[in-house]
Design an enzyme around this catalytic site. Structure first.
Site, mmCIF file in Angstrom:
data_model
loop_
_atom_site.group_PDB
_atom_site.id
_atom_site.type_symbol
_atom_site.label_atom_id
_atom_site.label_comp_id
_atom_site.label_asym_id
_atom_site.label_seq_id
_atom_site.Cartn_x
_atom_site.Cartn_y
_atom_site.Cartn_z
ATOM 1 N N GLU A 1 -7.850 -5.069 -0.185
ATOM 2 C CA GLU A 1 -8.318 -6.201 -1.293
ATOM 3 C C GLU A 1 -8.143 -7.724 -1.069
ATOM 4 O O GLU A 1 -9.105 -8.254 -1.563
ATOM 5 C CB GLU A 1 -7.617 -5.835 -2.621
ATOM 6 C CG GLU A 1 -7.598 -4.324 -3.028
ATOM 7 C CD GLU A 1 -8.678 -3.915 -3.729
ATOM 8 O OE1 GLU A 1 -9.972 -4.493 -3.435
ATOM 9 O OE2 GLU A 1 -8.626 -2.651 -4.277
ATOM 10 N N HIS B 1 0.747 -1.241 0.103
ATOM 11 C CA HIS B 1 -0.159 0.222 0.029
ATOM 12 C C HIS B 1 1.024 1.453 0.052
ATOM 13 O O HIS B 1 2.026 1.189 0.641
ATOM 14 C CB HIS B 1 -0.970 -0.124 1.206
ATOM 15 C CG HIS B 1 -1.980 0.849 1.047
ATOM 16 N ND1 HIS B 1 -2.063 2.323 1.541
ATOM 17 C CD2 HIS B 1 -3.353 0.715 0.520
ATOM 18 C CE1 HIS B 1 -2.940 2.905 1.079
ATOM 19 N NE2 HIS B 1 -3.785 1.969 0.603
HETATM 20 C C1 COA Z 1 -0.980 -0.861 -3.812
HETATM 21 C C2 COA Z 1 0.643 -0.334 -4.783
HETATM 22 C C3 COA Z 1 0.136 -0.055 -6.102
HETATM 23 C C4 COA Z 1 1.343 0.698 -4.029
HETATM 24 O O1 COA Z 1 2.390 0.998 -4.830
HETATM 25 P P1 COA Z 1 3.607 1.988 -4.407
HETATM 26 O O2 COA Z 1 3.282 2.788 -3.158
HETATM 27 O O3 COA Z 1 3.810 2.886 -5.799
HETATM 28 O O4 COA Z 1 4.713 1.121 -4.227
HETATM 29 P P2 COA Z 1 5.905 1.016 -4.687
HETATM 30 O O5 COA Z 1 5.495 0.652 -6.307
HETATM 31 O O6 COA Z 1 6.819 1.980 -4.906
HETATM 32 O O7 COA Z 1 6.657 -0.391 -4.453
HETATM 33 C C5 COA Z 1 7.719 -0.361 -3.419
HETATM 34 C C6 COA Z 1 8.497 -1.559 -3.444
HETATM 35 O O8 COA Z 1 7.588 -2.814 -3.117
HETATM 36 C C7 COA Z 1 7.275 -3.756 -4.047
HETATM 37 N N1 COA Z 1 6.022 -4.098 -3.909
HETATM 38 C C8 COA Z 1 4.930 -3.381 -3.752
HETATM 39 N N2 COA Z 1 3.803 -4.015 -3.853
HETATM 40 C C9 COA Z 1 4.170 -4.992 -4.058
HETATM 41 C C10 COA Z 1 3.234 -6.446 -4.141
HETATM 42 N N3 COA Z 1 2.096 -6.385 -4.041
HETATM 43 N N4 COA Z 1 3.908 -7.647 -4.503
HETATM 44 C C11 COA Z 1 5.522 -7.613 -4.603
HETATM 45 N N5 COA Z 1 6.077 -6.483 -4.491
HETATM 46 C C12 COA Z 1 5.575 -5.399 -4.265
HETATM 47 C C13 COA Z 1 7.688 -3.183 -5.456
HETATM 48 O O9 COA Z 1 8.041 -4.064 -6.295
HETATM 49 C C14 COA Z 1 8.814 -2.080 -5.040
HETATM 50 O O10 COA Z 1 10.076 -2.866 -4.820
HETATM 51 P P3 COA Z 1 11.364 -2.280 -5.438
HETATM 52 O O11 COA Z 1 11.715 -1.201 -4.254
HETATM 53 O O12 COA Z 1 12.146 -3.600 -5.312
HETATM 54 O O13 COA Z 1 11.256 -1.846 -6.707
HETATM 55 C C15 COA Z 1 1.461 -1.610 -4.969
HETATM 56 O O14 COA Z 1 1.605 -2.214 -3.484
HETATM 57 C C16 COA Z 1 0.734 -2.901 -5.650
HETATM 58 O O15 COA Z 1 0.885 -2.709 -6.890
HETATM 59 N N6 COA Z 1 -0.006 -3.889 -4.903
HETATM 60 C C17 COA Z 1 -0.469 -4.954 -5.846
HETATM 61 C C18 COA Z 1 -1.867 -4.272 -6.429
HETATM 62 C C19 COA Z 1 -2.808 -4.205 -5.248
HETATM 63 O O16 COA Z 1 -2.848 -5.055 -4.296
HETATM 64 N N7 COA Z 1 -3.726 -3.254 -5.332
HETATM 65 C C20 COA Z 1 -4.918 -2.563 -4.355
HETATM 66 C C21 COA Z 1 -4.365 -1.557 -3.721
HETATM 67 S S1 COA Z 1 -5.801 -1.276 -2.357
#
Ligand code: COA
Length: 517
Positions: free
Chosen positions: A453, A400
């Site tokens: 979710e 998140h």
């Molecule tokens: C929710 C979300 C978009 C937040 O993204 P964000 O704040 O932009 O986080 P980042 O993309 O900067 O991720 C930070 C790190 O954690 C990792 N990461 C984040 N969510 C992850 C996940 N669900 N699974 C594996 N790795 C994850 C990223 O790969 C990144 O790693 P890195 O530093 O090696 O590149 C992201 O966690 C995600 O894509 N989750 C899966 C989709 C989901 O559950 N969506 C519903 C949201 S309520």
């Protein structure tokens, strides 16, 4: 650019003395110094030479990581060996240097390499008149992470604590003690309703569930076009049509009272549109909403055609309460941006639906359940999850932007899922445990836990909400938050119009003739 700018050197415009620190100083001291002096960066020096730079952007990363700033040295978080520019650099050259390297601050050194000053992008822009004085304000992290863009009294999220609230109340407590109608009233009217107010409000909103005639007529066509796997596409089309049919005007040309009425009607009709798009898409009959049932019970009634079990209705009601609002998430921000232009409520809500449709925002609950299906049984979890994370895939329902600890919505939904029972719950818990372990191992320090979710899918599945309706159910509750934000934005509006940092080839280049390109 003005001529004068080209003739000036950075020595003329740099800030000096520079706010600096030594490698072994703790983050807390450095942050306090930045705040006291009002600067966006601190230069780390050794023998008066710059050896690192620590900026506001790094501060955001520190805050998000959850480390104790009193025990972490600045040297672990700074950028080592920062680029520097000499004192006699021309302002225009310095500007180019910052733009090319995407820096916001750059230290200036004398002939001996000793720190003489610092220039910021902002200083350069002002001096060189490249942009108006009120150009980009300081460091803006990608994705606007941690950037405050508005004031709100609707609610907030405290990511490090795992806490979120609507108005002054803990949202989890509201989900435990209140009906959706009470929370809806709270979010829109700024206070919890009295018994009488609740009864009046519940009657009023139950009476606004019908779809307008022309939109109803068009619904089968929209359902045929969007299909049941893209129900938000159908929703944005149908709702857009209904807003047009109702003649929603730019809010600048209407009254706040009218806007409030539109907001209530929009929230009331969303479930009817969504469920009927699903039903028609599946070849079922259109179903009229019932005004004698609560929002949640009517929702399940419309889906199945029969009155739901109270425990199932309460479970879906609690899910809906937990997803009414959640700070400046992407769809809420979108709704506020559109509202800030003076556009009508229908446009703001359609834009918010579009933002919600993305898998990184609202499109994950069915994907989380798909993931459980793909894993199949607990014994497969370790390998499946490890392979997925190692190959760079994201585990749906984990991570998140704001929560760096357990998402309180996930904790509550897990408890609701446990209460409802069913075979998937124990399996989901086993997968969660394994996934958190693997994420800790393969993505150390990122603090990835289940988000709303993950268990939402398990709960909805258990009470008979079909998978295609998971994200639409989220939309059916989040619309209450969106519309509250539309009203709040309208009541204290300023056009939201930020700026971007241009990173392309240096303009102006002469436009080449067609056959010279
Ligand atoms: C929710 C979300 C978009 C937040 O993204 P964000 O704040 O932009 O986080 P980042 O993309 O900067 O991720 C930070 C790190 O954690 C990792 N990461 C984040 N969510 C992850 C996940 N669900 N699974 C594996 N790795 C994850 C990223 O790969 C990144 O790693 P890195 O530093 O090696 O590149 C992201 O966690 C995600 O894509 N989750 C899966 C989709 C989901 O559950 N969506 C519903 C949201 S309520």
């Amino acid at each position: 650019m003005v001529d004068g700018a080209a003739q000036r050197t950075v020595a003329d415009i740099m800030s000096s003395p520079v706010v600096s620190a030594t490698r072994d100083e703790m983050l807390a001291e450095v942050a306090a110094r930045m705040s006291k002096t009002g600067v966006g960066s601190v230069v780390i020096t050794e023998d008066d030479r710059p050896v690192g730079i620590f900026t506001e952007r790094d501060l955001v990363k520190v805050a998000a990581s959850g480390v104790d700033p009193k025990t972490e040295a600045v040297s672990d978080w700074m950028t080592e060996r920062p680029d520097t520019i000499p004192l006699d650099f021309e302002v225009t050259e310095a500007f180019k240097s910052l733009a090319e390297r995407k820096y916001r601050h750059i230290p200036v050194v004398d002939e001996q390499g000793k720190l003489a000053g610092i220039v910021s992008m902002r200083d350069l822009m002002k001096i060189a008149q490249i942009r108006p004085v009120e150009g980009p304000a300081g460091e803006v992290p990608k994705g606007l992470e941690g950037v405050v863009v508005a004031e709100t009294s609707i609610g907030d999220v405290r990511g490090m604590e795992g806490f979120f609230h609507y108005r002054q109340y803990d949202a989890v407590e509201l989900a435990e003690k209140c009906s959706l109608e009470e929370v809806w009233y709270l979010v829109h009217e700024k206070q919890l309703p009295t018994r009488q107010q609740l009864s009046d409000f519940s009657k009023k909103v139950a009476g606004l569930r019908d779809i307008t005639p022309k939109t109803k007529e068009a619904l089968p066509l929209i359902a045929a076009a969007s299909g049941t796997s893209h129900l938000l596409d159908g929703l944005r089309t149908a709702y857009s049509l209904m807003a047009a049919e109702l003649g929603y005007k730019a809010w600048l040309d209407t009254s706040i009272d009218e806007l409030r009425e539109q907001a209530i009607r929009t929230c009331a009709v969303f479930p009817t549109i969504l469920v009927n798009l699903y039903r028609l898409g599946k070849g079922m009959e259109y179903i009229e909403p019932r005004s004698d049932l609560s929002v949640a019970a009517n929702y399940l009634y419309m889906l199945s055609g029969s009155e739901p079990d109270p425990e199932a209705a309460r479970a879906i009601e609690q899910y809906m309460i937990l997803t009414v609002d959640h700070g400046f998430n992407a769809s809420t921000f979108t709704a506020r941006v559109v509202t800030s232009t003076g556009a009508d409520l229908g446009s703001a809500v359609v834009a918010a639906i579009c933002a919600l449709s993305g898998p990184l925002h609202g499109g994950a609950p069915s994907r989380a359940l798909d993931m459980l299906d793909a894993i199949g049984k607990p014994e497969n979890a370790e390998k499946w999850l490890r392979d997925a994370v190692s190959s760079g895939k994201r585990l749906m329902g984990f991570g998140h932007r704001v929560y760096k600890t357990d998402d309180p919505r996930s904790v509550t939904l897990r408890a609701i899922a446990e209460k409802l029972g069913g075979s998937n719950v124990e399996f989901a818990k086993a997968v969660e445990k394994k996934a958190v372990e693997i994420l800790q191992e393969l993505k150390p320090g990122r603090k990835l836990y289940t988000n709303v979710e993950f268990y939402a899918g398990v709960v909805m599945d258990r009470v008979g909400v079909p998978r295609e309706m998971f994200t639409p159910t989220f939309a059916a509750s989040r619309v209450i938050g969106w519309t509250a934000h539309v009203i709040e934005q309208a009541m204290d509006n300023r056009l939201i119009r930020p700026a971007a940092h241009y990173m392309g080839p240096e303009p102006p280049e002469p436009v080449p003739a067609l056959d010279e390109r």
